[in-house]
Design a protein around this motif. Structure first.
Motif, PDB file in Angstrom:
ATOM      1  N   ASP A  36       0.826  -1.212   0.000  1.00  0.00           N
ATOM      2  CA  ASP A  36       0.000   0.000   0.000  1.00  0.00           C
ATOM      3  C   ASP A  36       0.855   1.256   0.000  1.00  0.00           C
ATOM      4  N   VAL A  37       2.132   1.108  -0.299  1.00  0.00           N
ATOM      5  CA  VAL A  37       3.053   2.236  -0.324  1.00  0.00           C
ATOM      6  C   VAL A  37       3.357   2.602  -1.770  1.00  0.00           C
ATOM      7  N   ARG A  38       3.325   3.890  -2.055  1.00  0.00           N
ATOM      8  CA  ARG A  38       3.684   4.395  -3.381  1.00  0.00           C
ATOM      9  C   ARG A  38       4.887   5.342  -3.217  1.00  0.00           C
ATOM     10  N   VAL A  39       5.755   5.329  -4.213  1.00  0.00           N
ATOM     11  CA  VAL A  39       6.941   6.189  -4.191  1.00  0.00           C
ATOM     12  C   VAL A  39       6.869   7.133  -5.386  1.00  0.00           C
ATOM     13  N   VAL A  40       6.881   8.426  -5.121  1.00  0.00           N
ATOM     14  CA  VAL A  40       6.885   9.453  -6.164  1.00  0.00           C
ATOM     15  C   VAL A  40       8.296  10.047  -6.214  1.00  0.00           C
ATOM     16  N   LEU A  41       8.941   9.923  -7.374  1.00  0.00           N
ATOM     17  CA  LEU A  41      10.332  10.352  -7.508  1.00  0.00           C
ATOM     18  C   LEU A  41      10.440  11.610  -8.360  1.00  0.00           C
ATOM     19  N   ILE A  42      11.192  12.558  -7.867  1.00  0.00           N
ATOM     20  CA  ILE A  42      11.575  13.725  -8.668  1.00  0.00           C
ATOM     21  C   ILE A  42      12.800  13.292  -9.468  1.00  0.00           C
ATOM     22  N   ASP A  43      12.529  12.774 -10.668  1.00  0.00           N
ATOM     23  CA  ASP A  43      13.563  12.117 -11.463  1.00  0.00           C
ATOM     24  C   ASP A  43      14.049  13.043 -12.572  1.00  0.00           C
ATOM     25  N   ASP A  44      14.870  12.486 -13.473  1.00  0.00           N
ATOM     26  CA  ASP A  44      15.405  13.286 -14.574  1.00  0.00           C
ATOM     27  C   ASP A  44      14.281  13.844 -15.451  1.00  0.00           C
ATOM     28  N   PHE A  45      13.237  13.046 -15.665  1.00  0.00           N
ATOM     29  CA  PHE A  45      12.105  13.506 -16.480  1.00  0.00           C
ATOM     30  C   PHE A  45      11.422  14.702 -15.825  1.00  0.00           C
ATOM     31  N   SER A  46      11.267  14.642 -14.495  1.00  0.00           N
ATOM     32  CA  SER A  46      10.643  15.753 -13.774  1.00  0.00           C
ATOM     33  C   SER A  46      11.509  17.002 -13.852  1.00  0.00           C
ATOM     34  N   ILE A  47      12.823  16.841 -13.685  1.00  0.00           N
ATOM     35  CA  ILE A  47      13.738  17.976 -13.777  1.00  0.00           C
ATOM     36  C   ILE A  47      13.668  18.595 -15.171  1.00  0.00           C
ATOM     37  N   GLU A  48      13.619  17.741 -16.198  1.00  0.00           N
ATOM     38  CA  GLU A  48      13.568  18.243 -17.575  1.00  0.00           C
ATOM     39  C   GLU A  48      12.281  19.028 -17.829  1.00  0.00           C
ATOM     40  N   LYS A  49      11.170  18.546 -17.276  1.00  0.00           N
ATOM     41  CA  LYS A  49       9.883  19.173 -17.554  1.00  0.00           C
ATOM     42  C   LYS A  49       9.664  20.455 -16.761  1.00  0.00           C
ATOM     43  N   PHE A  50      10.300  20.578 -15.606  1.00  0.00           N
ATOM     44  CA  PHE A  50      10.002  21.730 -14.760  1.00  0.00           C
ATOM     45  C   PHE A  50      11.247  22.585 -14.513  1.00  0.00           C
ATOM     46  N   SER A  51      12.099  22.201 -13.599  1.00  0.00           N
ATOM     47  CA  SER A  51      13.298  23.008 -13.360  1.00  0.00           C
ATOM     48  C   SER A  51      14.307  22.167 -12.615  1.00  0.00           C
ATOM     49  N   SER A  52      15.550  22.669 -12.557  1.00  0.00           N
ATOM     50  CA  SER A  52      16.600  21.942 -11.861  1.00  0.00           C
ATOM     51  C   SER A  52      16.337  21.957 -10.359  1.00  0.00           C
ATOM     52  N   TRP A  53      16.964  20.995  -9.673  1.00  0.00           N
ATOM     53  CA  TRP A  53      16.794  20.885  -8.221  1.00  0.00           C
ATOM     54  C   TRP A  53      17.764  21.834  -7.522  1.00  0.00           C
ATOM     55  N   PRO A  54      17.386  22.506  -6.416  1.00  0.00           N
ATOM     56  CA  PRO A  54      16.118  22.329  -5.712  1.00  0.00           C
ATOM     57  C   PRO A  54      14.967  23.058  -6.381  1.00  0.00           C
ATOM     58  N   TRP A  55      13.803  22.420  -6.374  1.00  0.00           N
ATOM     59  CA  TRP A  55      12.616  23.023  -6.958  1.00  0.00           C
ATOM     60  C   TRP A  55      12.117  24.188  -6.099  1.00  0.00           C
ATOM     61  N   PRO A  56      11.460  25.153  -6.727  1.00  0.00           N
ATOM     62  CA  PRO A  56      10.702  26.131  -5.934  1.00  0.00           C
ATOM     63  C   PRO A  56       9.614  25.415  -5.132  1.00  0.00           C
ATOM     64  N   ARG A  57       9.313  25.943  -3.962  1.00  0.00           N
ATOM     65  CA  ARG A  57       8.302  25.298  -3.118  1.00  0.00           C
ATOM     66  C   ARG A  57       6.930  25.266  -3.805  1.00  0.00           C
ATOM     67  N   TYR A  58       6.759  26.092  -4.837  1.00  0.00           N
ATOM     68  CA  TYR A  58       5.484  26.096  -5.563  1.00  0.00           C
ATOM     69  C   TYR A  58       5.228  24.727  -6.186  1.00  0.00           C
ATOM     70  N   HIS A  59       6.262  24.145  -6.836  1.00  0.00           N
ATOM     71  CA  HIS A  59       6.092  22.832  -7.463  1.00  0.00           C
ATOM     72  C   HIS A  59       5.766  21.770  -6.415  1.00  0.00           C
ATOM     73  N   LEU A  60       6.446  21.826  -5.264  1.00  0.00           N
ATOM     74  CA  LEU A  60       6.205  20.841  -4.219  1.00  0.00           C
ATOM     75  C   LEU A  60       4.799  20.998  -3.634  1.00  0.00           C
ATOM     76  N   ALA A  61       4.326  22.255  -3.542  1.00  0.00           N
ATOM     77  CA  ALA A  61       2.961  22.475  -3.061  1.00  0.00           C
ATOM     78  C   ALA A  61       1.943  21.888  -4.048  1.00  0.00           C
ATOM     79  N   ARG A  62       2.187  22.100  -5.339  1.00  0.00           N
ATOM     80  CA  ARG A  62       1.280  21.532  -6.348  1.00  0.00           C
ATOM     81  C   ARG A  62       1.274  20.014  -6.280  1.00  0.00           C
TER      82      ARG A  62
END
Length: 663
Positions: A36-62
């Motif tokens: 019942d555990v899911r893992v959401v990863l901020i991976d290379d695809f996520s970095i490519e689509k949004f911005s480099s790490w560290p992300w703005p807290r706006y993305h994490l809030a969304r």
């Protein structure tokens, strides 16, 4: 001989025991298909689509809002937030000193992104990660009491201080737990602490705090041998750790953060309903690597995810207090049978052989049937000492040496992973220096502009830039630093900074700007490096382009599907000498595109060592009319298809400037 074996058991017993138990897990990994555990990863695809790490807290809030909307039971950030968001209003104003007083005051009046993230956390079931540290920050506020009672094990892991999240987040979260999970002496993680101490206070481990909230338990009761949360009693060792029966985490339950933020329609709507979700990092240059019994490189969030699953579904391993006395007794029995076999003959020899087979079989059966760890190595070692002390002694030495080599290999892998992580971090920083494609495409409706950069090594020397100058002009540049690797990347960073400064101040004389960049680079160029540069200024009303070429590839004019090379007089690369570069002009008609490339395109090689070349670029269908993004991607795809299996030897950079026409 048995005494020698006993001494060897004391000296190398722990290492041998760990090796055997790791083998059992490798042969019979835990079944996690119903987790019942899911893992959401901020991976290379996520970095490519949004911005480099560290992300703005706006993305994490969304991301948090999306998981809450999808019905997540608990959302746990396997990420530390000890500092405020670097994109706060004051920082933004400091980055743009040219802002007027009114605009600057309006920006400063905006609420920091930490505030918005805190509001989302306060409305969501969020657990945050803390860390035990040698000393907590002096300005950190007092922390809330821990929901733990009872007596902790005597040797529980203790930390002088605790590093918490910023108060805007910590004060509104459901809870927090210590993320520390020290490996064993050989660098392998076999369990995670469920209880620890930090700053003299008892604290829950990260996984247990997540499970506590998932079970809606108010508190946790601890004893020196177990912890009780809800109706579950989990055994722990003398350090407060739960031993994990590791397994392969289901691929379908590891989801890219970008899929959630982009509302991927293929992601089932009920994927997170009632589930525990861990959010962590896996993008290159950001992730933490851990060694487990199943693999030498394992993502840290997956270790915590398996720990949470073990607490909720009972996937832990037990090492009972009677295990060690039972192992010594079995060893003594084997030694007695060895002596009896030597004295009484055949039937005792048969019994001894059966006993030697029964010990590892019994260890395997109690592992698979009762999740209990009984060490077969110690009885076999002691019994083998009675049969052949010398042979068994040699075996013990060989085993110890093998363990030493394995330890060295683990350390080498860890060192390699750290080095690779540093290079990948440098690559992320380099790519973060050039404007993202989405920003280029929105500079002005009168121009369609796009560009991409793909370094051949971890870091390289190509760069590009583009920005709007005034109301009716676009400045752009593309460059290639001689050399590869870290030296080229460092010189590229300096050249890029000078080029960006020139573009931001360029009025109508690119030649003067090129001369200024050249003079600055010549001042401290002790390594005699060079830069090819094409610097241009596009008039958005007339389509006139004023360019300066310093040793760079000639641009290509694309009119419809007809591609023509624009021959420029130009001059040598920057850093060759002090000189005045000629200003050259070209007028784009509406719909025409100016294509700029580096030699990573024309000098790309395939397996036969053939060059892609300028003729192939012009005549092979690589250039076709379309949007700037389609043109850029088309060139990149043609080059990569041409290279085939051959490794890229140079950075590939492409820019397309398509003139739409006056408004």
């Amino acid at each position: 001989m048995s005494l020698i074996a006993v001494a060897a058991s004391y000296g190398a017993g722990d290492r041998m025991r760990r090796g055997v138990f790791d083998s059992w897990q490798w042969l019979r990994p835990n079944d996690l298909s119903d987790t019942d555990v899911r893992v959401v990863l901020i991976d290379d695809f996520s970095i490519e689509k949004f911005s480099s790490w560290p992300w703005p807290r706006y993305h994490l809030a969304r991301l948090t809002e999306e998981l809450t909307k999808r019905g997540a039971k608990v959302i746990a950030f396997d990420i530390m937030f000890p500092e405020h968001d670097r994109l706060n209003p004051d920082a933004i104003v400091s980055l743009y000193p040219e802002l007027g007083a009114v605009a600057a005051s309006e920006v400063k009046a905006l609420r920091p992104m930490d505030f918005g993230f805190g509001l989302v956390i306060g409305e969501s079931p969020v657990v945050l990660a803390h860390a035990g540290v040698s000393r907590a920050p002096a300005d950190q506020l007092p922390l809330a009491d821990s929901p733990i009672s009872g007596k902790l094990p005597a040797a529980v892991d203790s930390w002088p201080g605790e590093l918490a999240a910023i108060p805007e987040l910590d004060d509104v979260a459901l809870g927090s737990g210590l993320i520390n999970a020290p490996p064993d002496a050989d660098g392998i993680i076999r369990g995670v602490p469920l209880v620890q101490r930090a700053g003299g206070r008892p604290r829950l481990g990260f996984a247990l705090e997540i499970a506590r909230n998932a079970l809606d338990a108010e508190s946790v009761e601890a004893t020196p041998t177990s912890v009780k949360v809800g109706q579950r009693t989990i055994p722990i060792d003398h350090r407060g750790r739960m031993r994990i029966h590791f397994g392969e985490f289901p691929e379908d339950d590891v989801i890219s953060a970008a899929r959630l933020l982009l509302n991927d329609e293929e992601l089932p709507k009920d994927k997170f309903a009632g589930k525990i979700v861990l959010i962590g990092l896996s993008a290159q240059g950001t992730f933490d690597v851990a060694a487990t019994p199943l693999a030498s490189e394992w993502l840290g969030p997956l270790v915590q995810a398996q720990a949470v699953d073990s607490i909720l579904r009972g996937g832990w391993l037990i090492r009972p207090a009677w295990a060690e006395p039972a192992e010594w007794a079995a060893g003594a029995l084997l030694a007695f049978l060895a002596l009896a076999a030597a004295i009484f003959g055949k039937w005792y020899r048969i019994t001894l052989a059966l006993a030697f087979v029964a010990v590892p079989v019994a260890s395997w059966l109690v592992f698979t049937g009762a999740a209990t760890l009984l060490d077969p190595a110690r009885p076999l070692l002691i019994g083998g000492g009675g049969v052949a002390g010398v042979a068994m002694g040699l075996f013990a030495l060989a085993r110890t040496e093998r363990e030493r080599l394995r330890d060295a290999l683990v350390q080498e892998r860890i060192s390699t992973a750290e080095t690779e992580g540093e290079l990948q971090a440098a690559r992320s920083i380099q790519l973060g220096m050039v404007p993202p494609r989405l920003r280029l495409q929105g500079l002005d409706p009168r121009v369609d502009l796009d560009a991409l950069l793909e370094p051949a090594k971890s870091v390289g020397g190509d760069y590009y830039d583009a920005m709007k100058i005034g109301d009716d002009e676009i400045g752009f540049a593309i460059a290639d630093v001689t050399g590869k690797g870290v030296p080229a990347a460092l010189f590229m960073a300096m050249s890029k900074a000078l080029t960006s400064a020139a573009l931001s101040r360029m009025q109508a004389d690119p030649a003067a700007m090129a001369d200024a960049i050249n003079r600055e680079l010549l001042k401290d160029n002790t390594e005699a490096m060079g830069v090819t540069l094409l610097l241009g200024l596009l008039d958005l009303n007339s389509g006139e382009v004023r360019m300066v070429c310093a040793g760079h590839e000639d641009p290509i004019l694309l009119s419809g599907d007809k591609a023509t090379r624009v021959r420029l007089e130009g001059g040598p690369p920057l850093c060759a000498a002090e000189l005045v570069y000629p200003l050259e002009r070209l007028t784009l008609k509406p719909g025409e595109t100016l294509v700029l490339v580096t030699d990573g395109v024309t000098e790309a090689q395939n397996e036969k060592q053939e060059l892609f070349g300028s003729k192939r670029l012009l005549a092979d269908g690589a250039l076709r009319s379309g949007t700037a993004a389609e043109i850029v991607d088309g060139i990149r795809d043609h080059v990569r298809n041409f290279e085939g299996e051959a490794e890229a030897t140079d950075d590939l950079t492409v820019m397309a400037v398509r003139y739409i026409g006056p408004a």
